[in-house]
Design an enzyme around this catalytic site. Structure first.
Site, PDB file in Angstrom:
ATOM      1  N   HIS A   1      80.976  35.653  53.880  1.00 34.03           N
ATOM      2  CA  HIS A   1      80.664  35.310  55.264  1.00 34.03           C
ATOM      3  C   HIS A   1      81.803  35.692  56.197  1.00 34.03           C
ATOM      4  O   HIS A   1      81.575  36.084  57.338  1.00 34.03           O
ATOM      5  CB  HIS A   1      80.351  33.809  55.393  1.00 34.03           C
ATOM      6  CG  HIS A   1      78.954  33.468  54.999  1.00 34.03           C
ATOM      7  ND1 HIS A   1      78.152  32.624  55.727  1.00 34.03           N
ATOM      8  CD2 HIS A   1      78.195  33.867  53.948  1.00 34.03           C
ATOM      9  CE1 HIS A   1      76.960  32.520  55.143  1.00 34.03           C
ATOM     10  NE2 HIS A   1      76.962  33.254  54.061  1.00 34.03           N
TER      11      HIS A   1
ATOM     12  N   VAL B   1      81.191  38.998  59.363  1.00 35.30           N
ATOM     13  CA  VAL B   1      81.237  38.703  60.794  1.00 35.30           C
ATOM     14  C   VAL B   1      82.657  38.991  61.286  1.00 35.30           C
ATOM     15  O   VAL B   1      83.591  38.295  60.899  1.00 35.30           O
ATOM     16  CB  VAL B   1      80.845  37.234  61.078  1.00 35.30           C
ATOM     17  CG1 VAL B   1      80.700  37.003  62.570  1.00 35.30           C
ATOM     18  CG2 VAL B   1      79.542  36.875  60.358  1.00 35.30           C
TER      19      VAL B   1
ATOM     20  N   SER C   1      88.093  34.638  60.352  1.00 35.32           N
ATOM     21  CA  SER C   1      87.425  34.030  61.516  1.00 35.32           C
ATOM     22  C   SER C   1      86.460  32.915  61.122  1.00 35.32           C
ATOM     23  O   SER C   1      86.188  32.016  61.916  1.00 35.32           O
ATOM     24  CB  SER C   1      86.682  35.098  62.334  1.00 35.32           C
ATOM     25  OG  SER C   1      85.818  35.851  61.509  1.00 35.32           O
TER      26      SER C   1
ATOM     27  N   PRO D   1      72.814  38.921  56.913  1.00 35.47           N
ATOM     28  CA  PRO D   1      71.400  39.084  56.571  1.00 35.47           C
ATOM     29  C   PRO D   1      70.739  37.733  56.311  1.00 35.47           C
ATOM     30  O   PRO D   1      71.373  36.820  55.791  1.00 35.47           O
ATOM     31  CB  PRO D   1      71.442  39.903  55.282  1.00 35.47           C
ATOM     32  CG  PRO D   1      72.765  40.546  55.245  1.00 35.47           C
ATOM     33  CD  PRO D   1      73.695  39.652  56.001  1.00 35.47           C
TER      34      PRO D   1
ATOM     35  N   THR E   1      74.063  35.075  41.096  1.00 34.08           N
ATOM     36  CA  THR E   1      74.061  34.571  39.724  1.00 34.08           C
ATOM     37  C   THR E   1      74.708  33.191  39.643  1.00 34.08           C
ATOM     38  O   THR E   1      74.560  32.482  38.658  1.00 34.08           O
ATOM     39  CB  THR E   1      74.804  35.543  38.770  1.00 34.08           C
ATOM     40  OG1 THR E   1      74.899  34.946  37.484  1.00 34.08           O
ATOM     41  CG2 THR E   1      76.218  35.809  39.234  1.00 34.08           C
TER      42      THR E   1
ATOM     43  N   ASP F   1      77.256  35.992  35.509  1.00 31.23           N
ATOM     44  CA  ASP F   1      76.764  36.942  34.510  1.00 31.23           C
ATOM     45  C   ASP F   1      75.705  37.838  35.147  1.00 31.23           C
ATOM     46  O   ASP F   1      75.448  37.730  36.346  1.00 31.23           O
ATOM     47  CB  ASP F   1      76.178  36.175  33.309  1.00 31.23           C
ATOM     48  CG  ASP F   1      75.159  35.119  33.736  1.00 31.23           C
ATOM     49  OD1 ASP F   1      74.371  35.399  34.671  1.00 31.23           O
ATOM     50  OD2 ASP F   1      75.143  34.016  33.153  1.00 31.23           O
TER      51      ASP F   1
END
Ligand code: HEM
Ligand SMILES: *[C@@H]1O[C@H](CO)[C@@H](O)[C@H](O)[C@H]1NC(C)=O
Ligand SMILES: *[C@@H]1O[C@H](CO)[C@@H](O)[C@H](O)[C@H]1NC(C)=O
Ligand SMILES: *[C@@H]1O[C@H](CO)[C@@H](O)[C@H](O)[C@H]1NC(C)=O
Ligand SMILES: *[C@@H]1O[C@H](CO)[C@@H](O)[C@H](O)[C@H]1NC(C)=O
Ligand SMILES: CC(=O)N[C@H]1CO[C@H](CO)[C@@H](O)[C@@H]1O
Length: 334
Positions: A75, A79, A85, A172, A203, A262
């Site tokens: 994240h 951005v 940030s 997204p 995972t 994994d």
């Protein structure tokens, strides 16, 4: 013979991986980053060992923390680049990234604070918060294996800007289709191969029923339950997420082993048991679907994940005279 085929596949993955790096800004392990950046800048402690020791003790006490720290880095990078940030607290005048919608399950901030405090005590004003986040993500995943799963190049500086309004367009959504995913990764200089590989991060960790509800039920205005979801798995999910949806109900993203890093994500995906629309979307493109098949092999997944994390860790980084080294990761320097 089998081995030769594998080698060929690896070679073609690597090739695709390299070719995609030609656009976007400030990425590639160049990007001004280097190995052992802090070796001569902080002599009283090893920066890398300090981060590792704290992260390993946290993950050992709470295995769910590994996913938190990995997601924090993602994240941050998506951005405004990997500039710390995501760590900035809102002020009276600004709503920062961490206050935006997708923050729901983000945590791990206290771990970063603890590392920062330790490093400030030994080498004040030296180690950036953005580098701590990048190292912590690597170490969090590595704990399970007791070895470094990818190299982390350092020398990132911290940004002074963090805006909640910039999160939506850059991160997204769980309901994004393949075209949108590829475009959003593309703006970060990441290609199809990186998209499929980095999605394998799912995972480990958890999600929430709200994010899959529309794949399970026929809501007015949204349309039918998602026919691309394996019917048995869909029923399992409906049992876990009864309608009306309780927004606080958590769901494991890899139901077989959500604490184990994994390649099972790809096995699930190829069985149409990917949790999000964005996971299932990887099968809607011929090229990405074939990469997903290949990555069911753990060795290939680990190797490719390492490469894609190095690329992601260099997205739009601030280096040299850009940015600053925050003394407190939650506030910009005054
Ligand atoms: C491909 C686009 C991606 C989408 C649409 C996406 C979406 C999401 C969503 C919706 C959640 C659940 C959040 C919640 O329930 O609050 C999640 C969790 C997670 N994501 Fe992704 N993600 C993507 C890529 C990535 C990447 C590139 C990484 C890291 C390299 C990553 C790492 C994680 C992890 C580790 C979790 C679990 C967090 C936890 O257990 O607290 N994701 N993701
Ligand atoms: C925040 O807003 C107040 C009132 O508009 C202003 O006086 C102050 O300088 C602002 N602070 C920052 C850090 O921008
Ligand atoms: C993908 O999603 C975008 C944004 O919601 C939309 O504009 C586009 O038409 C979709 N593409 C496909 C192929 O469904
Ligand atoms: C979903 O709702 C629509 C509109 O009410 C209806 O036409 C459709 O048959 C429903 N699908 C299912 C699986 O119930
Ligand atoms: C989950 O575990 C079961 C039982 O071991 C196995 O049959 C199945 O293939 C696994 N599913 C995935 C997606 O790994
Ligand atoms: C910790 C934090 O800032 N949480 C925020 C996450 O986003 C929701 C929805 O935008 C806010 O209501 C929370 O305050």
């Amino acid at each position: 013979m089998r081995k030769n085929i594998l080698v060929l596949l690896v070679a073609s993955i690597l090739l695709v991986g390299c070719m995609g790096g030609a656009h976007g800004k400030g990425h590639g392990k160049g990007g001004g980053l280097k190995m052992k950046y802090y070796q001569n800048l902080c002599r009283s402690v090893s920066v890398e060992n300090t981060v590792r020791d704290i992260v390993w003790s946290k993950v050992s006490a709470d295995p769910a923390m590994a996913a938190k720290l990995l997601r924090l880095h993602y994240h941050d990078c998506f951005v405004r680049g990997c500039d710390g940030s995501i760590l900035l607290d809102p002020t009276q005048n600004t709503t920062t990234e961490k206050t935006a919608g997708p923050n729901r399950s983000i945590s791990g901030y206290e771990v970063i604070d603890e590392i920062k405090t330790k490093l400030e005590a030994n080498c004040p004003g030296t180690v950036s918060c953005a580098d701590i986040v990048a190292l912590a993500a690597r170490d969090a995943v590595s704990f399970q294996f007791r070895r470094e799963m990818w190299p982390v190049f350092t020398g990132r500086k911290d940004g002074r800007v963090s805006l909640a309004s910039e999160v939506g367009g850059n991160l997204p959504s769980a309901n994004a289709n393949f075209t949108t995913l590829l475009n959003q990764f593309g703006t970060k200089g990441l290609n199809l191969n990186d998209l499929v590989t980095l999605s394998g991060a799912h995972t480990i960790g958890i999600s929430h029923c709200t994010l899959v509800a529309r794949r399970l039920y026929n809501f007015t205005g949204v349309g039918d339950a998602d026919p691309s979801l394996d019917p048995t798995y869909a029923q399992t999910l409906r049992n876990l997420c009864p309608n009306p949806i309780n927004p606080s109900t958590a769901l494991e993203m890899d139901p077989n082993s959500s604490l184990s890093f994994d390649s099972d994500y790809y096995r699930a995906l190829n069985q149409h048991k990917g949790l999000f629309v964005s996971d299932a979307a990887l099968l809607t493109n011929r090229q990405s679907a074939s990469v997903a098949k290949i990555l069911e092999n753990p060795k290939l997944f680990f190797a490719q994940f390492a490469m894609s994390m190095v690329k992601m860790g260099a997205v739009e980084v601030l280096t040299g005279g850009q940015g600053e080294v925050r003394t407190n990761c939650r506030v910009v320097n005054s």
